[in-house]
Design a protein around this motif. Structure first.
Motif, short mmCIF file in Angstrom:
data_model
loop_
_atom_site.label_atom_id
_atom_site.label_comp_id
_atom_site.label_asym_id
_atom_site.label_seq_id
_atom_site.Cartn_x
_atom_site.Cartn_y
_atom_site.Cartn_z
N GLN A 177 38.55 41.06 45.11
CA GLN A 177 39.18 41.88 44.08
C GLN A 177 39.84 43.11 44.70
N TYR A 178 40.95 43.50 44.12
CA TYR A 178 41.71 44.64 44.62
C TYR A 178 42.27 45.44 43.44
N PRO A 179 42.62 46.71 43.66
CA PRO A 179 43.07 47.56 42.55
C PRO A 179 44.47 47.19 42.07
N VAL A 180 44.66 47.27 40.76
CA VAL A 180 45.96 47.01 40.16
C VAL A 180 46.51 48.25 39.47
N SER A 181 45.65 48.98 38.77
CA SER A 181 46.10 50.21 38.12
C SER A 181 44.91 51.07 37.72
N ALA A 197 36.45 47.80 52.29
CA ALA A 197 35.43 46.98 52.93
C ALA A 197 35.02 47.50 54.29
N GLY A 198 35.61 48.61 54.71
CA GLY A 198 35.37 49.11 56.05
C GLY A 198 34.28 50.16 56.13
N THR A 226 41.34 45.81 38.08
CA THR A 226 41.51 45.06 39.32
C THR A 226 42.30 43.81 38.97
N ASN A 227 42.44 42.91 39.93
CA ASN A 227 43.17 41.67 39.66
C ASN A 227 42.44 40.76 38.68
N SER A 228 41.15 41.07 38.36
CA SER A 228 40.43 40.16 37.46
C SER A 228 39.52 40.85 36.45
N ILE A 234 35.98 44.59 47.04
CA ILE A 234 36.41 44.18 48.37
C ILE A 234 37.46 43.09 48.24
N ARG A 235 38.62 43.29 48.85
CA ARG A 235 39.72 42.32 48.72
C ARG A 235 39.35 40.95 49.31
#
Length: 454
Positions: free
Chosen positions: A236-240, A182-183, A252-254, A204-205
């Motif tokens: 949302q953020y990365p999971v794998s 997000a930066g 992602t988480n969803s 973006i988390r």
């Protein structure tokens, strides 16, 4: 192998280290600088400079689309991103060579290798390309200027993703990418790659982009990025990651994204202090950063640190000034401390964002909303008048109501960074809204809006 002693040994040939080494040498100091990577540092080699060159290239698609509005016709015009990447690397090579030449002309001795402190005066250099060869250097003073490195998240398959450094090494761009972050870096590369015809999904988390910038400006950038075809996904953020390069599956988480051409992790940077031997020299660190005082001195009196390794204001001009202030004070006998007030910053997205001073949110927290007055102007620039499309402009001033002192100056739009650089001078001098009002406008320009706001 031992060498004659140096007055100064600099660890890291990035912006801060180069500035300090050359300035110290100009005062007659015998200086060594150690760099295991390319001379020039993050900004020149894999950061600000190549990134902005890519940005310039990415804007041509929009220029081509707008050309007919100005009576200019292009037939079969397109951007060859592979050639653009090649040309950018060529310019980086030129700058790398230039910095090496400048060190030689300055009388600074360059050691190509990785430095590690053996104690508070001795640095061991492991030669680049020959790890078995160790050179021992003795320095009366040592400066740590090793900068930072991009963070790779600890998730399964993260090695399949790119860091920001990797983008500049690509020979061609994929059809689509996923960007996490997000930066500055995430938003800039989203806009650059989108401008070069890549389909971009940015995850973006949190709930906003560009933490630390005025929310009104970052929200406007969100709107335009979405209008321009960039898919922004919040919370949302990365999971794998799995699959093969060029054909990745991202979780992602969803959500799950299939057939992904590439994944860029722009999830922050950390000070590069691993394997420097800081404990051998007795140097204090805090949360993986080197602790220094206002004169860049660590807890060991003859060891100093500047730039991103101290994790204060991680901007190239700040590192440069810290390096020069250190050299002026220690070797030039001209005591000087860095002024961290009104440091301007910019995001080279499309459109650009630039700012100096307090955001509205920060000003309210410090002064109270009742004690502030904000001024703003939002419009379409003349460059977009004929095409009747393109990024909006937003100019904003935050003032202290009673004194009319300008606390913050912010802008979204073409040439924001160039304009805010000049505004930073005025704010540094304590300008008020009345000072801006008394300044004659230069018409027709974008910047004139700063002196005509009511």
């Amino acid at each position: 192998m031992k060498n004659p002693p140096f007055d100064l040994i600099v660890l890291g040939a990035g912006s801060g280290g180069l500035a300090a080494a050359k300035r110290a040498s100009s005062y007659g100091a015998k200086v060594a600088i150690i760099e295991g990577d390319r001379v020039g540092g993050t900004c020149v080699i894999r950061g600000c400079v190549p990134k902005k060159l890519l940005l310039y290239g990415s804007l041509y698609n929009e220029h081509i689309k707008n050309a007919s509005s100005f009576g200019v016709e292009f037939k079969d015009a397109c951007i060859d991103s592979s050639q653009l990447l090649k040309n950018v690397r060529s310019e980086v090579d030129r700058l790398n060579s230039l910095h090496i030449d400048l060190l030689e002309k300055s009388g600074v001795t360059l050691f190509n290798g990785w430095g590690k402190l053996a104690d508070s005066h001795v640095v061991l250099v492991r030669e680049k390309g020959n790890v078995d060869k160790i050179t021992e250097l003795y320095g009366e003073r040592i400066l740590i200027a090793t900068g930072g490195y991009p963070n790779r998240p600890l998730i399964p398959g993260s090695e399949l993703g790119w860091l920001s450094d990797d983008i500049f090494l690509l020979n061609e761009l994929p059809e689509n990418v996923v960007i996490f972050g997000a930066g500055f870096i995430a938003c800039e590369f989203s806009c650059i790659l989108n401008g070069l015809g890549v389909k971009v999904k940015q995850f973006i988390r949190g709930k906003t982009i560009l933490k630390g910038f005025d929310k009104e400006l970052s929200n406007l950038l969100v709107e335009y990025m979405q209008e321009n075809g960039i898919e922004l996904n919040f919370g949302q953020y990365p999971v794998s990651i799995s699959g093969n390069p060029g054909d990745l599956k991202v979780h992602t988480n969803s959500v799950e994204i299939k057939n992904c051409g590439g994944v860029l992790f722009a999830t922050g940077r950390k000070p590069l202090i691993n394997d420097l031997g800081l404990s051998s020299a007795g140097i204090d660190i805090d949360l993986d950063k080197v602790i220094v005082d206002e004169n860049q001195v660590t807890n060991i009196p003859n060891i100093y640190a500047v730039g991103d390794v101290t994790n204060r204001i991680n901007l190239t001009p700040v590192a440069v000034d810290e390096g020069r202030a250190f050299a002026d004070t220690v070797f030039g006998k001209k005591t000087r401390q860095v002024n961290y007030n009104f440091v301007p910053s910019a995001v080279f997205s499309h459109p650009e964002i630039a700012a100096v001073g307090l955001t509205e949110e920060k000003a309210i927290a410090l002064y109270g909303e009742v004690n502030l007055r904000s001024y703003r102007a939002k419009f379409r620039s003349m460059a977009n008048a004929l095409p009747k499309r393109g990024a909006p402009c937003l100019l904003k001033l935050i003032t202290e109501r009673k004194s009319q002192k300008i606390l913050g100056c912010h802008m979204v739009g073409d040439h924001s960074a160039e304009i805010i650089q000049m505004a930073a001078i005025a704010l540094q001098m304590g300008a008020t809204k009345l000072d801006f009002d008394r300044t004659m406008a230069l018409h027709p320009t974008i910047a004139e809006e700063f002196v005509t706001m009511i």
